[in-house]
Design an enzyme around this catalytic site. Structure first.
Site, short mmCIF file in Angstrom:
data_model
loop_
_atom_site.label_atom_id
_atom_site.label_comp_id
_atom_site.label_asym_id
_atom_site.label_seq_id
_atom_site.Cartn_x
_atom_site.Cartn_y
_atom_site.Cartn_z
CG ASP A 13 -0.69 5.65 -4.89
OD1 ASP A 13 -1.18 4.68 -5.50
OD2 ASP A 13 0.52 5.77 -4.67
CD GLN A 14 -3.42 0.42 -4.31
OE1 GLN A 14 -2.22 0.56 -4.52
NE2 GLN A 14 -3.89 -0.48 -3.45
CB CYS A 53 2.91 3.87 -8.32
SG CYS A 53 1.81 3.20 -7.07
CG HIS A 103 7.15 5.30 -7.19
ND1 HIS A 103 6.36 4.34 -6.60
CD2 HIS A 103 8.39 4.76 -7.24
CE1 HIS A 103 7.07 3.27 -6.31
NE2 HIS A 103 8.31 3.51 -6.69
CG ASP A 290 -1.24 6.04 -8.91
OD1 ASP A 290 -2.34 5.71 -8.40
OD2 ASP A 290 -0.16 5.83 -8.34
CG HIS A 291 -2.79 2.38 -9.83
ND1 HIS A 291 -3.24 1.91 -8.60
CD2 HIS A 291 -1.49 2.73 -9.63
CE1 HIS A 291 -2.26 1.96 -7.73
NE2 HIS A 291 -1.18 2.46 -8.31
#
Length: 511
Positions: A13-14, A53, A103, A290-291
């Protein structure tokens, strides 16, 4: 490709692609990901389709853009009637398991997965619904720059707790699948780090000397020099209230690198479990995020922007029995993963598609390293918290085009301007390309209509959240108290997310 291969999707994540040695970073230490990259296919220009997300993940798992599905932000319920990759795979004889974060919002917490072996970490209800009518500075999650100011070391944190749990059950599930499951499997193991707040254990912090931590290459922009989208997100992150010092910026990046190294160890343990079960050679391993995260570039933090640090993600696909190691320059994005996985498991044979995919299979690139039929083009969109209008980005080749509804276009040529400093949208020599990319951005995407849909959706969700005090929680329960663990309602991200040992006093410096 005569047999059905297992699929292990490892998601973080991130994590921006910019911090990995596989993508050229010289400081971060990730030996396990380096080895995976050396044995697999590295996509050098890989993007999320929505730098936030929940919408990013839903786009990845449906093969369709988030706005097509109607997922506008981090508090939008994806329709349960929407077919996902997991629904297709179950029809093809696969078991489907989720371990970790996805999420999902709403009562459907599976969306085609047969089982989940952990709960989620963030709210599953409407408590994070944004409100565009509030204008500049709407912060539904309560997020601010305290996650940067208070960066550093800790013994335990909420995110470390969660990822240790995900790692344990992910490794255990691999052994269980090897022992008890006759069907091929699709296993998703999804971690929450290196998502902010930026804090890591001492052993991962100590992998780096403070002096070697590279600082942002692009300094903070003055507010009057920001493009509209950057200004919106700057206020959404409370950047207008204060800015971190150089020492705080360095500490944040130091801790972020430590978090990346911690995740690298977990990836190594998952791969080791596959090898212990004699599954490695015939399992397709997909590693992605996700990013990304801006990490202080341009004075911006976290995600929600179209700049490279926010929008690019690592994408490494490895399966020694199927694909030889190579690096791919063509632009790809997460919306391509669903058709790619289905192409792999069907050996390229036809299957019924319920809703037409907006991504395309990467198998030709994985096999031969080239695909003459594939456009060197991707689309990224943003309609989430912080924004005040629908936004879309198109990258074709080295040129990036940004459409912000109601505002002037922006274009960058990344080949000549990798730091995205010079807007070329008004240059005569780019006029024809600007017109073409504008048409691509607006094809099947009506920003006026989308804005109306978003405002109506926000109004409904905000009303429900207010009347019910953000109930029900809808958290997926594996253990009895899972509906109370981790972050479940609005505002909790500023309390539970900072609940760490040792404790800190200044946890909300930027309220």
């Amino acid at each position: 490709m005569s047999k059905k291969h297992n699929i292990l999707l490892i998601q973080v994540d991130q994590m921006t692609a910019k911090v990995l040695p596989a993508y050229g970073h010289q400081v971060v230490k990730t030996p396990n990901l380096d080895k995976l990259a050396s044995e697999g296919v590295v996509f050098e220009n890989s993007y999320c389709n929505f730098p936030l997300c929940a919408p990013s993940r839903m786009s990845m798992l449906t093969g369709r853009y988030a706005n097509t599905v109607g997922v506008w932000d981090n508090a939008t319920e994806a329709p349960a009637e929407t077919p996902t990759l997991m629904h297709y795979l179950r029809g093809m004889g696969y078991s489907t398991t989720l371990c970790g974060k996805m999420h999902f919002v709403g009562p459907d917490q599976l969306h085609g997965y047969e089982e989940r072996v952990t709960t989620d970490i963030y709210p599953s209800n409407f408590s994070w619904a944004p409100n565009w009518e509030k204008g500049l500075g709407d912060r539904p999650t309560g997020i601010n720059l305290s996650a940067v100011v208070n960066s550093g070391q800790c013994k335990r944190s909420l995110q470390i707790d969660y990822d240790d749990e995900v790692e344990y059950f992910g490794v255990r599930k691999i052994f269980d699948l090897a022992r008890y499951e006759e069907r091929p499997f699709f296993l998703t193991v999804s971690f929450t780090q290196p998502h902010s707040p930026f804090i890591c254990r001492p052993e991962h912090w100590d992998l780096y000397d403070s002096d070697e931590i590279d600082m942002p290459r692009v300094p903070a922009m003055k507010e009057e020099d920001m493009d509209p989208m950057s200004k919106w997100i700057y206020y959404a992150h409370a950047g207008d209230l204060d800015q971190p010092t150089d020492d705080q910026i360095r500490n944040s990046r130091h801790a972020y690198y430590g978090m990346v190294s911690a995740l690298d160890e977990k990836v190594g343990n998952l791969v080791a479990a596959l090898k212990d079960c004699d599954l490695y050679e015939d399992t397709v391993i997909i590693f992605t995020s996700d990013h990304g995260d801006m990490l202080g570039e341009r004075g911006q933090w976290y995600k929600q922007l179209f700049y490279e640090y926010s929008a690019t993600v690592p994408l490494i696909i490895s399966c020694p029995s199927l694909f030889s190691p190579k690096r791919i320059e063509k632009c790809v994005s997460l919306v391509d993963l669903t058709p790619t996985v289905l192409d792999i498991v069907t050996n390229g044979e036809n299957y019924e598609v319920i809703d037409e995919f907006e991504g395309t299979s990467l198998v030709p690139l994985l096999k031969d390293g080239k695909d003459d039929d594939r456009l060197d083009q991707i689309i990224v969109e943003y309609t989430g918290e912080g924004a005040l209008a629908p936004c879309r980005m198109v990258r074709r080749g080295s040129v990036k085009y940004i459409y912000t509804h109601g505002h002037d276009d922006i274009m960058y040529d990344l080949a000549n301007d990798p730091l995205e400093l010079t807007n070329i949208a008004d240059l005569p020599e780019y006029a024809d390309l600007r017109k073409e990319l504008n048409a691509v951005a607006l094809d099947g995407w009506n920003p006026t209509k989308i804005r109306e849909q978003i405002l109506a959706s926000q109004k409904r969700r905000l009303f429900i959240a207010k009347q019910t005090d953000n109930d029900p929680v809808w958290a997926y329960k594996v253990f009895e108290n899972d509906d109370q663990r981790y972050v479940r309602k609005a505002g909790a991200v500023q309390t539970k997310a900072f609940a760490r040992i040792p404790r800190i006093e200044n946890e909300s410096a930027f309220k």
